[in-house]
Design a protein around this motif. Structure first.
Motif, PDB file in Angstrom:
ATOM      1  N   LYS A 229       4.686   1.809   0.089  1.00 51.19           N
ATOM      2  CA  LYS A 229       4.093   0.402  -0.243  1.00 51.19           C
ATOM      3  C   LYS A 229       4.431   0.111  -1.678  1.00 51.19           C
ATOM      4  O   LYS A 229       4.815  -1.180  -1.794  1.00 51.19           O
TER       5      LYS A 229
ATOM      6  N   GLY B 169       7.709  -1.614  -1.921  1.00 43.98           N
ATOM      7  CA  GLY B 169       7.868  -2.756  -1.315  1.00 43.98           C
ATOM      8  C   GLY B 169       7.920  -2.517   0.388  1.00 43.98           C
ATOM      9  O   GLY B 169       8.670  -3.671   0.902  1.00 43.98           O
TER      10      GLY B 169
ATOM     11  N   PHE C 231      -3.182  -2.374  -4.433  1.00 43.24           N
ATOM     12  CA  PHE C 231      -3.809  -1.317  -3.735  1.00 43.24           C
ATOM     13  C   PHE C 231      -5.237  -1.277  -3.394  1.00 43.24           C
ATOM     14  O   PHE C 231      -5.827  -0.909  -2.561  1.00 43.24           O
TER      15      PHE C 231
ATOM     16  N   LEU D  78      -0.722  -8.074  -0.218  1.00 48.35           N
ATOM     17  CA  LEU D  78      -0.645  -6.738   0.206  1.00 48.35           C
ATOM     18  C   LEU D  78       0.486  -6.171  -0.631  1.00 48.35           C
ATOM     19  O   LEU D  78       1.253  -6.726  -1.302  1.00 48.35           O
ATOM     20  N   PRO D  79       0.190  -4.969  -1.162  1.00 48.11           N
ATOM     21  CA  PRO D  79       1.179  -4.095  -2.016  1.00 48.11           C
ATOM     22  C   PRO D  79       2.501  -4.513  -1.969  1.00 48.11           C
ATOM     23  O   PRO D  79       3.316  -4.665  -2.794  1.00 48.11           O
ATOM     24  N   ASN D  80       3.190  -4.605  -0.538  1.00 48.36           N
ATOM     25  CA  ASN D  80       4.586  -4.815  -0.432  1.00 48.36           C
ATOM     26  C   ASN D  80       4.853  -6.169  -0.576  1.00 48.36           C
ATOM     27  O   ASN D  80       5.946  -6.373  -1.111  1.00 48.36           O
TER      28      ASN D  80
ATOM     29  N   VAL E 268       5.459  -6.365  -4.353  1.00 43.86           N
ATOM     30  CA  VAL E 268       6.690  -5.878  -4.855  1.00 43.86           C
ATOM     31  C   VAL E 268       7.889  -6.660  -4.491  1.00 43.86           C
ATOM     32  O   VAL E 268       8.767  -7.050  -5.438  1.00 43.86           O
ATOM     33  N   GLU E 269       7.710  -7.522  -3.302  1.00 44.41           N
ATOM     34  CA  GLU E 269       8.804  -8.548  -3.034  1.00 44.41           C
ATOM     35  C   GLU E 269       9.026  -9.401  -4.022  1.00 44.41           C
ATOM     36  O   GLU E 269       9.849 -10.184  -4.365  1.00 44.41           O
TER      37      GLU E 269
ATOM     38  N   ARG F 111       5.043  -1.071  -9.337  1.00 43.53           N
ATOM     39  CA  ARG F 111       4.176   0.310 -10.254  1.00 43.53           C
ATOM     40  C   ARG F 111       4.689   1.336  -9.990  1.00 43.53           C
ATOM     41  O   ARG F 111       5.380   1.734  -8.924  1.00 43.53           O
TER      42      ARG F 111
ATOM     43  N   PHE G 253       2.730   5.693 -10.331  1.00 44.25           N
ATOM     44  CA  PHE G 253       1.312   6.306 -10.135  1.00 44.25           C
ATOM     45  C   PHE G 253       1.224   7.165 -11.467  1.00 44.25           C
ATOM     46  O   PHE G 253       2.318   8.095 -11.594  1.00 44.25           O
TER      47      PHE G 253
ATOM     48  N   ARG H  57       3.906  10.215  -6.937  1.00 42.38           N
ATOM     49  CA  ARG H  57       4.175  10.517  -5.544  1.00 42.38           C
ATOM     50  C   ARG H  57       5.561  10.983  -5.444  1.00 42.38           C
ATOM     51  O   ARG H  57       6.609  10.524  -5.703  1.00 42.38           O
TER      52      ARG H  57
ATOM     53  N   LEU I  88      15.669   5.353  -0.972  1.00 43.43           N
ATOM     54  CA  LEU I  88      14.537   4.739  -0.343  1.00 43.43           C
ATOM     55  C   LEU I  88      14.059   3.468  -1.189  1.00 43.43           C
ATOM     56  O   LEU I  88      13.858   2.227  -0.621  1.00 43.43           O
ATOM     57  N   ALA I  89      14.295   3.563  -2.376  1.00 42.23           N
ATOM     58  CA  ALA I  89      13.897   2.389  -3.252  1.00 42.23           C
ATOM     59  C   ALA I  89      14.899   1.163  -3.548  1.00 42.23           C
ATOM     60  O   ALA I  89      14.161  -0.055  -3.657  1.00 42.23           O
ATOM     61  N   ALA I  90      15.922   1.334  -3.123  1.00 47.71           N
ATOM     62  CA  ALA I  90      16.954   0.020  -2.660  1.00 47.71           C
ATOM     63  C   ALA I  90      16.234  -1.033  -2.114  1.00 47.71           C
ATOM     64  O   ALA I  90      15.585  -0.875  -0.975  1.00 47.71           O
TER      65      ALA I  90
ATOM     66  N   GLU J   2      17.224  -1.259   7.367  1.00 46.55           N
ATOM     67  CA  GLU J   2      15.763  -0.901   7.397  1.00 46.55           C
ATOM     68  C   GLU J   2      15.418  -1.469   8.704  1.00 46.55           C
ATOM     69  O   GLU J   2      14.028  -1.149   9.133  1.00 46.55           O
TER      70      GLU J   2
ATOM     71  N   ARG K  59      13.523   5.346  -9.392  1.00 43.53           N
ATOM     72  CA  ARG K  59      13.207   4.474  -8.320  1.00 43.53           C
ATOM     73  C   ARG K  59      13.141   3.128  -8.567  1.00 43.53           C
ATOM     74  O   ARG K  59      13.602   2.115  -8.069  1.00 43.53           O
TER      75      ARG K  59
ATOM     76  N   LEU L 256      14.994  -0.470  -7.615  1.00 41.38           N
ATOM     77  CA  LEU L 256      14.113  -1.373  -7.083  1.00 41.38           C
ATOM     78  C   LEU L 256      14.536  -2.782  -7.976  1.00 41.38           C
ATOM     79  O   LEU L 256      14.326  -3.913  -7.498  1.00 41.38           O
TER      80      LEU L 256
END
Lengths: 304, 301, 251
Positions: free
Chosen positions: B175, B178, C50, C69-71, C74-75, C80, C82, C86, C99-101, C107, C162, C166
């Motif tokens: 999440k 993104g 979150f 929402l979190p995503n 980010v868009e 952020r 943690f 994680r 993954l972060a790209a 996707e 990451r 992003l």
């Protein structure tokens, strides 16, 4: 159906489910995983009780107590031999859950191997049912309600007036802290399994006495029991009781409702009387479960 | 030729269960979504295709595709209320959904013939190939397995597959980078549904007769056994698991010929072994026979 | 660029964040300090979507984001890390970076099957970038290691990596150097400043270590019991009596 009859039936169903849901919700709260073997052990214990009672001729109450104690012990043994090691290894809750599913399959089929798939009846004296405010209730059902009430009071006392109960609540409130004093909490966890499975056996035996006993019984009640626990806010034993009673009422009300007037759109169409086919009774708890998850996944008593 | 016929039957079943196991593997192994009701998707595929072909007289190809779509759609539907919840809730809702589909098949006699089941389901090209029909069907299943394996591998190797693994291992992180994890969960349930529906449809046209008895929860546990023994997040593992468990399951039928034990007790004993196998594998070899392969990127830049 | 107005959040009886308002401008590094339990992480969790706030409004780039929402947040370019990094157990360091790209063609499952050449091209591009970044962060030798096996400090460095992939407009860093050895801390701080110079984005850092904060931040907010106690340059904060009492005095 008479309203008083619906109330009686719902109370009995709710009482039976409560005893089963308490243990499920407790294990979830303390150990963090859903135990899919829970109701299977309830059925297994009911078979034990049946054996003591009808094959060895031991008094019914004593048989149930013996079966509950034995199944509780099995719970402790399984914790010592399996779950404790997995906890030490920090196994994921997902792994734990799948293990309980495998365990459930094994225990259900062990029952089938020992007692075969044929259905069994607890030998009960045939007596004229009593009438209370127009509702029929058998003496056995009265006994079920009475024992369920005693069990719940006992559970409340256990939770609030024993060292075990206090420790359990402390673990529930602060899981980080509990992990720090690992030895104590390990003992508490074993007691918790004991209580969870003993209560499940009492509930499971009640269901078997009222209806039938067969190896798939455990699987057949898994959805209502989970539904009760989630409805009441998973992790909260009092919520589980409330959830079980709510579900008991919902099932009985929905089954006895006539949806005819609803679908006739105020008399526009003649659809006659429309009742949910009893074949779908098991689906009611599923529908309620989905509704709860959509509207308030934390349950009736839960916070948002 | 009974042994040859039996072998072909066994291998055809390997194929059908391999598809079924791969569909579960995508959801459980890659995305970490616990699905205890996968048999519902299998049943939906089987019934949709069988009923459309038998009752509506549609071509078999249309039936199979409709079976896949129905099952895929059911996946989306099921994912909807649970997409933001923890895996425990997935487990119980999918388990319950599996039972509801079976109840529907059992109760809606006007459509499904209830417990009597759907009979005389046509088979593809049945008039054209006579003598070696079961060999033909086996080859057909084999080709489908190969194609599905290829497509699933393409998916799991792609950024989509990487997102699945990230949801499984660290949903919060996904999440925070993104990823629309809810949408991805719906997608993965749909794709898993498509594949399971395909397996179900192929099963229906192979068996010629289906009834609710074919879609008991037992089937779900069997394919769980397959992916736990074979290995999760590895499509070859799912196929290997299908072969191992199915061989065990079918071969124990013959034990009954030599040991005086009723078929009910035999099947109980069989399920005890599968249950214990699941537990022991998760304790002693949690990754299964074939472990998840590490994805590396050989130096190409 | 980021504007927080009167945010409140309670957990049961406990008021974790009690009417916090603050504003973060573009292209700079800001700090947030406060004792344990003062509501720093809760605030970050609310900003990043979150947690849901009870009251108040949050704007990012002029757009209201407190209901997203979190995503979705980010868009819009706000991301952020943690406090406890994680790290997917069974994904390699390089996979973490890929993954972060952002906006990868593959996707979408249909694209992954049908638009193979496009997927391949975007993969090559991201792979190149990921490898360069890993070298810069001194993580390249670990590229095929499962991220679950990294040390705490390496995980934090990877978290930063990451973020580089992003390319956000603003980053919320939750204790980026806590529990990390001095060499790695240095790497992390250096990486952060490099990134900022390259992309002109802003950072908002929660930190325990006053040293780190005063080295890199232009402006610092002090949070205590869910409220903003003081704000100003690191020097001003270090001389503020209230802050000394509430926070620094205890250290």
């Amino acid at each position: 159906m008479e309203i008083s009859q619906i109330i009686v039936n719902s109370l009995i169903r709710g009482a039976e489910l409560s005893l089963l849901a308490i243990g499920l919700t407790m294990v979830y709260d303390i150990l963090g995983f859903a135990n899919f073997a829970h109701t299977e052990f309830a059925a297994f214990g009911a078979f034990l009780g049946f054996t003591f009672n009808s094959l060895l001729g031991i008094n019914l109450l004593l048989s149930v107590v013996l079966a509950a104690l034995l199944t509780g012990l099995i719970g402790i043994l399984l914790d010592l031999s399996i779950f404790e090691k997995l906890r030490a290894r920090n196994a994921k809750t997902l792994t734990m859950m799948i293990i309980t599913m495998g365990m459930g399959i094994a225990i259900r089929n062990i029952s089938r191997l020992i007692w075969t798939s044929s259905t069994k009846n607890f030998p009960m004296p045939l007596l004229q049912p009593l009438k209370i405010l127009g509702a029929r209730i058998t003496r056995v059902q009265l006994g079920i309600l009475f024992i369920a009430a005693i069990s719940m009071v006992a559970f409340h006392l256990l939770l609030h007036h024993t060292k075990f109960g206090k420790a359990l609540r402390a673990i529930s409130d602060n899981k980080e802290l509990a992990r720090a004093s690992a030895i104590d909490s390990a003992k508490m966890v074993q007691w918790m399994w004991f209580v969870a499975y003993s209560y499940a056996v009492i509930g499971g035996t009640m269901l078997a006495i009222e209806h039938l006993l067969y190896p798939r019984l455990g699987f057949d009640i898994i959805i209502p029991v989970f539904c009760a626990a989630i409805l009441g806010g998973i992790g909260n034993p009092y919520g589980a009781v409330l959830g079980a009673l709510t579900l008991g009422f919902a099932e009985n009300v929905i089954i006895s409702l006539d949806f005819g007037p609803l679908f006739s759109l105020g008399g526009l169409f003649d659809v006659g009387s429309l009742q949910l086919s009893t074949g779908y009774k098991p689906a009611i708890s599923f529908m309620i479960l989905i509704l709860v998850l959509l509207i308030k996944p934390t349950g009736i008593l839960g916070e948002n | 030729m009974p042994i040859a016929n039996f072998t072909i039957y066994l291998f055809t079943m390997f194929g059908i269960y391999a598809l079924f196991a791969m569909s579960l593997n995508l959801q459980v192994g890659y995305a970490g979504l616990v699905n205890f009701g996968q048999v519902a998707f299998f049943a939906l595929g089987a019934y949709t295709s069988a009923l459309l072909v038998v009752k509506a007289g549609l071509p078999i190809a249309v039936g199979i595709i409709a079976g896949m779509l129905a099952s895929g759609f059911f996946g989306c539907l099921l994912a909807w209320p649970t997409k933001s919840l923890k895996s425990d809730y997935w487990a119980i809702t999918t388990l319950a959904a599996g039972e509801v589909i079976r109840l529907f098949a059992l109760n809606e006699k006007w459509l499904t013939e209830g417990p009597f089941g759907v009979m005389n389901i046509p088979q593809p090209l049945e008039g054209l190939i006579d003598k070696y029909y079961n060999i033909f069907y086996f080859i057909f299943v084999l080709i489908v397995v190969a194609v599905v394996y290829m497509l699933l591998s393409m998916l799991t190797d792609s950024p989509f597959g990487r997102n699945l693994k990230a949801i499984r291992d660290a949903e919060d992180l996904s999440k925070s980078l993104g990823k629309n994890t809810q949408k991805i969960k719906v997608q993965v349930m749909a794709i898993g549904g498509l594949v399971a529906g395909l397996a179900g449809a192929i099963f229906a046209h192979y068996m010629v007769y289906i009834s609710p008895e074919n879609f008991r929860p037992l089937e779900t546990f069997l394919i769980w056994g397959m992916i736990i023994v074979g290995g999760r997040a590895n499509n070859r593992g799912a196929i290997l698991g299908a072969v191992v468990i199915q061989t065990f399951y079918v071969s124990t039928r013959f034990v009954g010929n030599y040991v005086p034990i009723g078929s009910d007790l035999m099947s109980a004993a069989r399920m005890i072994v599968i249950g214990l196998l699941m537990v022991s594998f998760l304790i002693f070899r949690p990754e299964g026979l074939l472990r998840e392969r590490k994805k590396t990127y050989p130096d190409e830049v | 660029m980021l504007k927080i107005e009167n945010i409140e959040k309670s957990f049961g009886q406990l008021k974790a964040v009690n009417g916090v308002s603050l504003e973060i401008e573009k292209d700079d590094i800001f700090g947030l300090i406060g004792p344990n339990g003062s509501g720093k992480s809760t605030l970050f969790n609310i900003i990043s979507g979150f947690y849901r706030k009870d009251k108040g409004e949050i704007y990012f780039d002029g757009e209201r984001i407190d209901d997203l929402l979190p995503n979705q947040i980010v868009e819009r370019g706000l991301c952020r890390t943690f406090q406890v990094s994680r790290a997917p157990e069974r994904m390699t360091v390089l996979e973490n970076m890929l993954l972060a790209a952002k906006n990868q063609v593959g996707e979408n499952p249909l694209n992954a099957l049908l638009k193979r050449p496009m997927v391949e091209r975007s993969r090559k591009k991201n792979l190149k970038k990921a490898k360069e970044l890993l070298s810069e962060l001194d993580l390249f030798h670990l590229k095929d290691e499962y991220s679950g096996n990294l040390s705490g400090g390496q995980k934090k460095l990877l978290a930063l990596g990451r973020i580089f992939m992003l390319e956000p407009k603003m980053v919320l860093l939750d204790e980026p150097t806590a529990g990390v050895n001095p060499t790695l801390t240095n790497n992390i701080l250096k990486g952060m400043q490099n990134l900022r110079e390259k992309t002109e984005n802003s950072f908002f850092i929660v930190e325990h270590d006053m040293g780190v904060i005063s080295d890199v931040c232009r402006k610092v907010f002090v949070l205590n019991s869910g409220e903003i106690l003081a704000e100003g340059s690191p020097e001003e904060i270090q001389q503020n009596d209230k802050v000394l009492d509430a926070y620094l005095g205890r250290n």
